[in-house]
Design an enzyme around this catalytic site. Structure first.
Site, PDB file in Angstrom:
ATOM      1  CE1 TYR A 143      -3.208  -2.796  -0.045  1.00  0.00           C
ATOM      2  CE2 TYR A 143      -3.835  -2.277   2.194  1.00  0.00           C
ATOM      3  CZ  TYR A 143      -4.001  -3.023   1.050  1.00  0.00           C
ATOM      4  OH  TYR A 143      -4.973  -3.998   1.004  1.00  0.00           O
ATOM      5  CG  ASP A 225      -2.597 -20.043  -1.338  1.00  0.00           C
ATOM      6  OD1 ASP A 225      -1.790 -19.932  -0.384  1.00  0.00           O
ATOM      7  OD2 ASP A 225      -2.314 -20.669  -2.377  1.00  0.00           O
ATOM      8  CG  ASP A 249      -7.185  -4.447   3.795  1.00  0.00           C
ATOM      9  OD1 ASP A 249      -8.190  -4.431   4.529  1.00  0.00           O
ATOM     10  OD2 ASP A 249      -7.056  -3.710   2.791  1.00  0.00           O
TER      11      ASP A 249
END
Ligand code: NAD
Length: 366
Positions: A143, A225, A249
């Site tokens: 980010y 995952d 997040d």
């Protein structure tokens, strides 16, 4: 002598003031029972700060936070300010305060209370016993990494972001996560994508190095995952999860739906010197001013403040127990109400929690 803790109180917009006032009443009771003193000083943030000063994070508010032992925040935003330019929006105040206080670790506990098992989207037998904490790196990673942007290459538009972590950034959030695991069930899961990403390979290497300082904490690594799958298959087996900004997040939101209501989720954002506590939910403009908001997320956020900023572990534990007891007695705000339970408003829920706090304090003879 009585210890004094200075708390900056930023109520913000919508239901922010309602839920913060509820949490302050709980803190007042804790002060009385545990013979400590909390000094509250209020500052403006968000939409109300824009209305009064033209800035979602006025200089004065930031100064107040920098002079406090902890910050308690309600929520910011609402339809009134939705059409302002990006850098003038209430939410910008939040991003700026996190950056200014260097709050690099975001803590999101997820607990499924037995009394609310029916609210979980997961089967009760899967959700039961879930009590985990996601620790997300908050001020670096993809980010914030450079280079970034949309640009032209060979006559085509391309977009890119950079996922970068340096060892010190990984080490400090890993240490926080190990410390937290030490205060809980002593199990840490580090989540990465080390089979594909170089930055994740470094993440794993550094976490393994830091683990040597915490031999009493059991460490495991999961690929992101797989972690996403295991969170809904066996959420109750996790204790503390530590991960980078983007994975955290997504995983913290995934984990956050397990208890079934936004009104129940507390959070903390902490750095080396400062810490900010706030409910996960927003300003809920649809119910603001009606006195029906669920105050539990904010009350559990102050329980985190007691534990992580003031080291008042017993008081924190008692507040959590009082919330659980109140739910066991059948009291529900509208957002978690179901047939056969007792519907209460914000004030009544707060009073019941405080009653239980007092009673449990006496019974458990802390
Ligand atoms: P929201 O979390 O405010 O509300 C979503 C839904 O959940 C609403 O129906 C609301 O009534 C309900 N809800 C939320 N908290 C509740 C509580 N304590 N008790 C009972 N019901 C509750 O999210 P939204 O509607 O997407 O956003 C509203 C505003 O809040 C927007 O301006 C948004 O930008 C802002 N927001 C702020 C924060 C923050 O301050 N950290 C976080 C999220 C959204």
């Amino acid at each position: 002598m009585e210890k004094v803790f200075k708390i900056a109180v930023l109520k913000g917009d919508g239901i922010g003031p309602e839920v913060v006032d509820a949490a302050l009443k709980v803190l007042d009771k804790v002060a009385e029972l545990f013979n400590v003193k909390f000094e509250y000083k209020e500052g403006l943030i968000g939409g109300i700060a824009i209305d009064e000063t033209g800035d979602p994070l006025p200089e004065e508010t930031l100064k107040l936070c920098l002079e406090s032992d902890a910050v308690l925040l309600g929520a910011v935003g609402g339809p009134k300010w939705d059409n302002l330019p990006q850098d003038k929006k209430p939410e910008r105040g939040l991003l700026r305060i996190r950056k200014a206080l260097n709050l690099y670790a975001n803590l999101r506990p997820v607990k499924v209370f037995d009394a609310l098992l029916g609210s979980s989207p997961l089967k009760p037998e899967v959700a039961k016993g879930t009590d985990l904490m996601v620790v997300r790196e908050l001020v670096s990673g993809i980010y914030y990494g450079e280079p970034r942007g949309i640009y032209e290459e060979d006559g085509k538009r391309c977009g890119r972001n950079t996922m970068k972590y340096c060892e010190d950034e990984i080490a400090r959030v890993a240490r926080k996560a190990f410390e937290i695991a030490r205060k809980r069930r002593k199990k840490l899961t580090s989540v990465d994508k080390a089979n594909v990403l170089d930055v994740s390979a470094l993440w794993r290497e550094v976490v393994n190095e830091i683990a040597k300082e915490y031999p009493d904490v059991e460490l495991e690594h999961l690929y992101v995952d797989n972690a996403a799958m295991q969170l809904v298959r066996r959420p109750s087996t996790f204790d503390v999860i530590v991960t980078g900004n983007i994975f955290g997040d997504i995983l913290s939101d995934e984990a956050g739906v397990i208890p079934g209501s936004l009104g129940m989720l507390p959070s903390a954002s902490i750095g080396d010197k400062y810490a900010l506590y706030e409910p996960v939910h927003g300003s809920a403009p649809d119910i603001a001013g009606q006195g029906i908001a669920n105050p539990i997320a904010t009350i559990l956020s102050v329980a985190m403040m007691l534990k992580y900023s003031f080291n008042l572990d017993k008081a924190a534990e008692l507040v959590e127990k009082a919330v659980e007891e109140t739910l066991n007695q059948g009291y529900r705000t509208a957002d978690i109400y179901s047939e056969g339970t007792i519907k209460v408003n914000t004030q009544e829920m707060t009073e019941k929690i405080i009653e239980n706090l007092e009673r449990l304090y006496r019974e458990l003879s802390f």
